[in-house]
Structure formats: structure tokens, C-alpha cells
Design a protein around this motif. Structure first.
Motif, short mmCIF file in Angstrom:
data_model
loop_
_atom_site.label_atom_id
_atom_site.label_comp_id
_atom_site.label_asym_id
_atom_site.label_seq_id
_atom_site.Cartn_x
_atom_site.Cartn_y
_atom_site.Cartn_z
N SER A 129 0.85 -1.20 0.00
CA SER A 129 0.00 0.00 0.00
C SER A 129 0.88 1.24 0.00
CB SER A 129 -0.89 0.00 1.24
OG SER A 129 -0.12 0.26 2.40
N PRO A 130 0.32 2.40 -0.36
CA PRO A 130 1.11 3.64 -0.33
C PRO A 130 1.66 3.95 1.05
CG PRO A 130 -0.89 3.96 -1.61
CD PRO A 130 -1.03 2.63 -0.94
N ALA A 131 1.02 3.44 2.10
CA ALA A 131 1.49 3.71 3.46
C ALA A 131 2.64 2.79 3.86
CB ALA A 131 0.34 3.55 4.44
N GLY A 132 2.99 1.81 3.04
CA GLY A 132 4.09 0.90 3.36
C GLY A 132 3.65 -0.41 3.96
N ALA A 133 2.34 -0.67 4.02
CA ALA A 133 1.87 -1.94 4.57
C ALA A 133 2.00 -3.04 3.50
CB ALA A 133 0.42 -1.82 5.00
N VAL A 134 2.53 -4.19 3.90
CA VAL A 134 2.73 -5.32 2.99
C VAL A 134 1.84 -6.46 3.43
CG1 VAL A 134 4.39 -6.98 2.06
CG2 VAL A 134 5.11 -4.63 2.54
N GLU A 135 1.07 -7.03 2.50
CA GLU A 135 0.20 -8.15 2.79
C GLU A 135 0.43 -9.24 1.74
OE1 GLU A 135 -3.78 -6.76 2.82
OE2 GLU A 135 -3.50 -5.43 4.56
N GLY A 193 -2.30 3.61 -6.36
CA GLY A 193 -1.09 3.69 -5.53
C GLY A 193 -0.66 2.35 -4.97
N HIS A 194 -1.56 1.35 -4.97
CA HIS A 194 -1.20 0.02 -4.50
C HIS A 194 -0.47 -0.74 -5.61
CE1 HIS A 194 -4.12 1.15 -1.47
NE2 HIS A 194 -3.83 0.06 -0.75
N LEU A 195 0.31 -1.74 -5.19
CA LEU A 195 1.00 -2.53 -6.21
C LEU A 195 1.06 -4.00 -5.82
CD1 LEU A 195 4.15 -3.38 -5.27
CD2 LEU A 195 4.57 -0.98 -5.73
N LEU A 196 1.29 -4.83 -6.82
CA LEU A 196 1.44 -6.28 -6.67
C LEU A 196 2.85 -6.66 -7.09
CD1 LEU A 196 -0.89 -9.11 -7.91
CD2 LEU A 196 1.42 -8.97 -8.81
N LEU A 197 3.50 -7.51 -6.29
CA LEU A 197 4.83 -8.03 -6.62
C LEU A 197 4.74 -9.54 -6.76
CD1 LEU A 197 7.95 -7.86 -6.94
CD2 LEU A 197 8.09 -8.07 -4.42
N GLN A 221 10.54 -12.77 7.13
CA GLN A 221 9.88 -11.74 6.32
C GLN A 221 10.88 -10.71 5.76
OE1 GLN A 221 6.68 -10.19 8.85
NE2 GLN A 221 5.27 -11.63 7.85
N GLY A 222 12.04 -11.23 5.34
CA GLY A 222 13.06 -10.34 4.79
C GLY A 222 12.60 -9.62 3.54
N VAL A 273 12.00 -5.45 2.68
CA VAL A 273 12.54 -4.75 1.52
C VAL A 273 11.43 -4.05 0.75
CG1 VAL A 273 13.72 -5.03 -0.69
CG2 VAL A 273 14.52 -6.31 1.31
N LEU A 274 10.31 -4.76 0.55
CA LEU A 274 9.20 -4.19 -0.21
C LEU A 274 8.58 -3.02 0.53
CD1 LEU A 274 7.47 -4.39 -2.74
CD2 LEU A 274 5.99 -6.01 -1.52
N ALA A 275 8.49 -3.10 1.86
CA ALA A 275 7.90 -2.00 2.63
C ALA A 275 8.69 -0.71 2.46
CB ALA A 275 7.83 -2.39 4.11
N SER A 276 10.01 -0.83 2.25
CA SER A 276 10.84 0.37 2.07
C SER A 276 10.65 1.00 0.69
CB SER A 276 12.32 0.02 2.27
OG SER A 276 12.77 -0.85 1.23
N CYS A 277 9.83 0.36 -0.16
CA CYS A 277 9.60 0.87 -1.52
C CYS A 277 8.32 1.69 -1.63
CB CYS A 277 9.54 -0.30 -2.50
SG CYS A 277 11.05 -1.27 -2.60
N ALA A 278 7.67 1.97 -0.51
CA ALA A 278 6.40 2.70 -0.56
C ALA A 278 6.57 4.03 -1.27
CB ALA A 278 5.88 2.92 0.87
N GLY A 279 5.62 4.32 -2.17
CA GLY A 279 5.64 5.58 -2.90
C GLY A 279 6.44 5.56 -4.17
N LEU A 280 7.17 4.45 -4.46
CA LEU A 280 7.98 4.37 -5.67
C LEU A 280 7.17 3.81 -6.82
CD1 LEU A 280 11.31 2.90 -4.20
CD2 LEU A 280 10.73 5.30 -4.60
N GLY A 281 7.60 4.12 -8.05
CA GLY A 281 6.97 3.56 -9.22
C GLY A 281 7.37 2.10 -9.41
#
Length: 689
Positions: free
Chosen positions: A586-592, A619-623, A643-644, A648-656
Motif C-alpha cells: 500500500s502507499p502507506a508501506g503496509a505489505v500483505e 497507488g497500491h502494487l502487486l509483486l 519476512q526479509g 525490503v518491499l515495505a521500504s519501496c512505498a511511494g515508488l513507481g
């Protein structure tokens, strides 16, 4: 004997002074009780010869016994004429002997003269060690345990000169190809006189007196230039086999008699066994060195699978040890050999050598080794300005044969007059065989790697589609050798107004994995465009893989569909078949993300697959990713532990999407310094705001 005795003698700048100085040193050292005087006499002869030739003044010889050693000094009166450094020029070759025979030696330059001195073992009675004078160049070298062929040859020449009163003596020995080679001289000759012996067809075992040089069977232009008018010759013979020739020469006509022949033959007979023994020992040492050289060359050539690097290594191994320059030609699409690499000991000549080789008319490689006369550029071609420095060289060619076929040729060359002995040619031929196999291995590897890259590209979509409202990025990095086709793949394609995506991992690598990858990718596209649902697609793909039988590979797969919604968001429907479920940011940095997955494909015939649906807001993304990401190893730890990847993914919040893909890729590579052993693939889908 008096304590620290010292003797002096002065000699005029004449030919006879060399032998006189040698006798003075020998008589002096023997009178002091020195047993081994041969080395001192040989060194004196060489240094006095150099002084007369290079300085042209009278020469003073000083002998002094100090500290259990004997110091011999050779003075001349030409202080401004510096001594040639050994190895720098031909005129300084006499100074090579102190490096081998003396305990120490040096050069002292004074105001009125200069001296070259050396020390050798002497008597044990003296107690004071010699003090070196000021302003001198001192070199200390270990003495050889056994005399070399060159040392024995020089001693032989000096002995013969003393015995016959000759102006000069030449010692010639046969090399492995039976050609006579000048090994040593004794006597003073005009500086710069060329020693070009034309001995082709001359009898090695010949002996006789030649009152007139013109009646000699030997064509010796250097002797004529030095004013020599008569000769006497005697062969070196071992077990009835001629191994060389001893020649004494005089400026006087009819200087020698038949008795001189006998005396010269006695010298030759005494020295022949020692010369042959030393020659065989040096030959054995050289051959052991060549074996080590070949072993090192094989190891170096086996260390690379780059064809150009392999050819560069071959050239560096040959130049300058075996030849002055080297060129490799390879056979490509035709049967002619074209220049592929060239190297020269003089780096300023490399460019011109390559230009000259490129101007040669194409020709097929030879079947057998032999002399090479290939420098015949195409008519009308502009020759490099320095081409004459190569075109007259002596050259030999060796075919490059690998796996029963010719792949090119190796050419080695040296300046006019250079000699390639039989041992050198045999060694180069052996090296050419090893080089041919290494070059062919590199060529086959590069061809296989190129095929693998082509096949790998065919298993991936040609272009990443542009999807309105979606920011899309993909990553694919194969692991291991480039000759192996990876088992990971991805795809994104349109199905009506919706878009489907897939990311999968085939068990293993290579052709078998590639066949399953191709089957999966094309099946997903065909069935998707036939409006089969995601579970139906997976079930049919599972059946197709099982029909492949034992050659099939297991496949894990994430397959999903993205449908844009009117509110700007998107509905994502997906299924996982033994594959890691996707992560959502999510844009807030939450990873689910989910933890469960269905069975992988290609295992059970009755496998069924459920779907999950997630609605993503702007603003949400799928990896989506393969296990090459989470199973990146550093010691006992995996990147996916604790949950390594989520961190890493949480630190990507707001990026394209592209920035997220790049940041996760960097994190995977930085997790360990070890090379990765698994492919890595990722798909990032971000809903644009």
C-alpha cells in the motif's frame, strides 16, 4: 707467502697482450698456492680483450690476495669510455662472465683511468677482507656449481690460442639440427666485425692446415674482414661423431704447420667430453623447463572459455620466449584462414603487423608445419611504413588441428638470421596443438552460449505491453553459466478488456526445462484468449505437462488477471500452483500476502486450483516473484527468512513500478557476495493514481 701479496703487470694494446695477461694471472695465482685458476684466467682474458677493444690504451693488471679471496683488477687509461652494461649491446658480452664466475665484481671510475675488478676464491692464509674503492658499481653473484657450455668453450678457445700462438680462435658446436653455431672466440678482432659463418655443407669432422684462406672449405667473411690469411682446424669428436669444430686463425700466411694440427686436435680431444657432457646437461635442464612451460601453458589455456582471450594468451606465451612475433589465423565460414590475432615483442609494431596480415590474400591453412613465406600483400595495397621490419623475417607456420579438423594456423617469426632450433619448433608445434583445442573449446562454448541466449529470448515476451492505468515493470536475471537456459519465465498479455500475467519456475535448467517453459507460455496465451478461466487454464496445462511423460519437468506458476474498475482501482484475480503467492504494497508501506498455495503442475492428474480476488486502490502494487528472490543465500540465512522480502518491499512505498523492481533486485544481489545459483524473475504491477 707474504701477507696480502700484490702483483702488477702492464701490457700494450696489442692482440698478444690478451694471452700474456692471462699467463700473468695464472702464474701469479699458482705461485700463491691457488689451485683453481681457470675462472680467474678466463675472466682476465675477457676483461683485457674488452679494455683493448673499447679503450684502445695500455692495460694494467693487478692481482691481490685478501681475506681468503683473490682480487684481480684490469685498468685502462680511458676514463671517459664507460663499460657497456651486460645484455644491453653485443659489444659488452664479455662482462656476462663475471656475473656467473666471480664471487663479486664491479667497475671503478677514477680521474685518470677506470678499472673492472672481480674476486674469486683464493688462499686461506690471508685475514683482511678487501675494501671496495669509492665510486664503484658492485655486483655480487653466486658462482655456478658446474661450468656451462659457453664457459668451457671460452676456456677451450683460450687454451688453443695459447698453444698455437694464434691471433684468434673460434669454437663452433653443433646444435640439435646438426648446424654449426659459434659458441666462443678468443683474441681481439676489429670492433663491429660481423661473425657471419657460411658453413652450409662444410665438413664438421674436417681437420687440416690452410696456408691461404681462399683454399679453406669454410666461407668465413668475418675472418677476411679482419685480415686473417691462414687457418688450422680440428674437430670435436665423441664416439666417432663430430660435435663441433675448433678453428685457429692468423693474420700471417702459412703461419701454421702440420704439428699445429696435432696440437689443436689434442686440445679438441681433451675438451670434447666436457663440452658434450655440459651440452647434454643444459639440454636436459632446458627440456625440463619446457615441460614446466607446457604444463603452465595448459593450465592458463584451460582457465578461460573466451575465444579472443584464449588467442591472446597463446600469443603472450609464445612472445618473446619462443619468437619475436606471433599471429593466429582462424577458419570461419569458408575454408580459408583469416587473421584473428597478432602480437609483437615490440609493441610499436603490433598495429603495423596486424595491418600487414590483414592485407594478405586469403589462403587455406597448411596440413603440416614448415617454413612460412606468406608476406605477399594483395597487388596495389598500401604497405605500412614499417612493414620492412617484418616482411624479411624468418617465419614458421603450424596448423591448428582440433577434433580431426583444421580450425586455422599459427605463425611465429623472428628477425632475419634468427634461428629456430628443432627443440623450439617441436615445442611450438606441441603448444599449437594445445592452443587449437583450447580455441575450439572456446568457440564451441561461445556458440552454445549464443544459442542459449537466443532460446532464452524466445521464451520471454518480445515486448512489455503498455497498459492504460497500470505501471508495469519486469525483471529477469538468469543464474550460472550463460550456456544454460534458465527455468524462470514471465508473461503479460491482453485478453479482451482485461490483462493476464504469469510468472513461473520450471524445475531445473537446460533444454528439458526450456521445452516446458515454451509449452507453458504458449498454452497460457492460447487458452486465455479462448476465454478459459484461470483454474481451467491451469488444469489443462497440468494435463499437457503430464502427457509429456518422463521427460517433463515440474512447474510452479502464479497466474492472474487484472481488470480495471471505474473508480480508478483494479480487481486482481489469481491462482498459485506451488508458487510463492504475490505480495501487495500500500502507499502507506503496509505489505500483505497469502501463505498458502495449491499443488504444482505436472505432479497429479486430478489437481484442482482455487482463485483469490483482491481489489487494489490507486497507488497500491502487486509483486510477483520466483524463489530465486526469497531463497538468495548468505551462509545459513535466506533473504526470505523472517519476512526479509516483506521488509525490503515495505521500504519501496511511494515508488513507481520500475523503481521498486530495481530496488528489490539490488537488495537480492547485495544480500550475498556469492554468485547466485538460481534464476530470478519479478513482475511489479502498480495501479496508477
Amino acid at each position: 707467502m707474504e701477507k696480502n701479496p700484490k702483483r702488477y703487470a702492464t701490457f700494450p694494446p696489442e692482440v698478444a697482450s690478451v694471452a700474456a695477461a692471462r699467463r700473468f694471472v695464472g702464474d701469479t695465482l699458482r705461485s700463491w698456492g691457488v689451485d683453481e685458476v681457470d675462472d680467474a684466467m678466463l675472466l682476465t682474458s675477457e676483461l683485457v680483450t674488452n679494455a683493448i677493444v673499447h679503450a684502445g690504451t695500455e692495460v694494467e693488471v693487478v692481482c691481490e690476495a685478501l681475506g681468503g679471496q683473490v682480487r684481480v683488477e684490469v685498468h685502462d687509461r680511458h676514463q671517459a669510455r664507460r663499460i657497456p652494461i651486460p645484455g644491453d649491446q653485443v659489444s659488452g658480452r664479455g662482462l656476462l662472465f663475471p656475473e656467473t664466475l666471480a664471487i663479486s665484481w664491479g667497475v671503478t671510475y677514477g680521474q685518470g683511468d677506470k678499472q673492472v675488478w672481480f674476486t674469486v676464491p683464493g688462499t686461506a692464509g690471508a685475514t683482511q677482507a678487501p675494501s671496495p674503492p669509492a665510486y664503484e658499481e658492485i655486483i655480487t653473484m653466486p658462482r655456478s656449481a658446474r661450468p656451462t657450455v659457453d664457459q668451457l668453450a671460452h676456456r677451450t678457445a683460450q687454451t688453443a690460442q695459447d698453444a698455437l700462438g694464434a691471433d684468434c680462435v673460434y669454437v663452433l658446436l653443433t646444435e640439435d639440427d646438426a648446424e654449426l653455431i659459434l659458441k666462443a672466440t678468443s683474441g681481439v678482432r676489429p670492433e663491429g666485425a660481423a661473425l657471419e659463418f657460411g658453413l652450409e655443407g662444410a665438413p664438421v669432422a674436417g681437420r687440416g692446415v690452410y696456408a691461404d684462406l681462399g683454399g679453406s672449405p669454410y666461407n668465413l667473411p668475418a675472418l677476411r674482414a679482419a685480415g686473417i690469411r691462414s687457418l688450422v682446424t680440428a674437430p670435436f669428436v665423441i664416439d666417432g661423431r663430430g660435435i663441433g669444430l675448433l678453428i685457429a686463425a692468423s693474420r700471417d700466411a702459412a703461419h701454421f704447420t702440420e704439428s699445429d694440427v696435432e696440437r689443436l686436435q689434442q686440445v679438441a680431444d681433451r675438451q670434447a667430453p666436457s663440452l658434450e657432457r655440459a651440452r647434454l646437461m643444459e639440454l636436459e635442464r632446458a627440456r625440463r623447463g619446457w615441460l614446466g612451460f607446457l604444463a603452465e601453458a595448459s593450465s592458463l589455456l584451460a582457465g578461460t572459455l573466451d575465444q579472443q582471450m584464449t588467442m591472446a594468451l597463446v600469443a603472450q606465451l609464445i612472445v618473446p620466449r619462443l619468437a619475436t612475433w606471433c599471429a593466429l589465423f582462424t577458419v570461419r565460414d569458408t575454408d580459408v584462414a583469416l587473421p584473428a590475432y597478432a602480437w609483437h615483442a615490440d609493441e610499436t609494431m603490433v598495429a603495423d603487423l596486424r595491418t600487414l596480415l590483414g592485407m594478405l590474400p586469403p589462403a587455406p591453412p597448411p596440413d603440416e608445419p614448415g617454413p612460412w613465406e606468406g608476406f605477399a600483400p594483395r597487388p596495389g595495397a598500401a604497405m605500412p611504413a614499417t612493414a620492412h621490419r617484418v616482411t624479411g623475417d624468418v617465419a614458421h607456420v603450424f596448423p591448428l588441428l582440433a577434433r580431426g579438423r583444421s580450425i586455422g594456423m599459427l605463425v611465429v617469426g623472428g628477425p632475419k638470421g634468427a634461428r629456430f632450433t628443432r627443440d623450439m619448433l617441436e615445442l611450438t608445434e606441441d603448444l599449437a596443438g594445445r592452443a587449437a583445442l583450447a580455441i575450439d573449446n572456446a568457440r564451441l562454448y561461445e556458440e552454445q552460449a549464443d544459442m542459449s541466449r537466443t532460446l532464452q529470448r524466445s521464451l520471454l515476451p518480445p515486448d512489455i505491453p503498455v497498459i492504460p492505468g497500470l505501471d508495469l515493470a519486469v525483471v529477469y536475471e538468469p543464474a550460472g553459466e550463460s550456456s544454460e537456459v534458465g527455468g524462470d519465465f514471465y508473461d503479460v498479455f491482453g485478453v479482451g478488456s482485461r490483462w493476464r500475467f504469469a510468472i513461473g519456475d520450471v524445475c531445473g535448467t537446460g533444454p528439458e526445462a526450456a521445452s516446458v517453459t515454451g509449452l507453458a507460455r504458449h498454452t497460457l496465451r492460447i487458452l486465455g484468449r479462448e476465454n478459459y478461466s484461470i483454474p481451467e487454464v491451469l488444469e489443462r496445462l497440468n494435463a499437457l505437462i503430464l502427457e509429456e511423460g518422463p521427460r517433463a519437468r515440474f512447474l510452479t506458476l502464479l497466474h492472474g488477471e487484472v481488470e480495471k474498475l471505474e473508480n480508478g482501482g483494479a480487481r486482481v484475480t489469481y491462482a498459485t500452483a506451488g508458487h510463492p503467492p504475490p505480495l501487495f504494497l500500500s502507499p502507506a508501506g503496509a505489505v500483505e500476502g497469502e501463505d498458502e498455495s495449491d499443488l504444482m503442475l505436472g505432479v497429479f492428474t486430478e489437481a484442482s486450483f482455487g482463485v483469490r480476488t483482491v481489489t487494489l486502490k490507486p497507488g497500491h502494487l502487486l509483486l510477483g516473484f520466483t524463489d530465486g528472490v526469497t531463497e538468495r543465500r548468505n551462509g545459513d540465512r535466506l533473504l526470505g527468512d523472517d519476512q526479509g522480502l516483506e521488509r525490503v518491499l515495505a521500504s519501496c512505498a511511494g515508488l513507481g513500478a520500475g523503481a521498486v523492481a530495481a530496488k528489490v533486485s539490488r537488495a537480492v544481489r547485495a544480500f550475498s557476495t556469492e554468485p547466485s545459483h538460481d534464476d530470478m524473475a519479478m513482475i511489479v504491477l502498480r495501479i496508477e493514481e
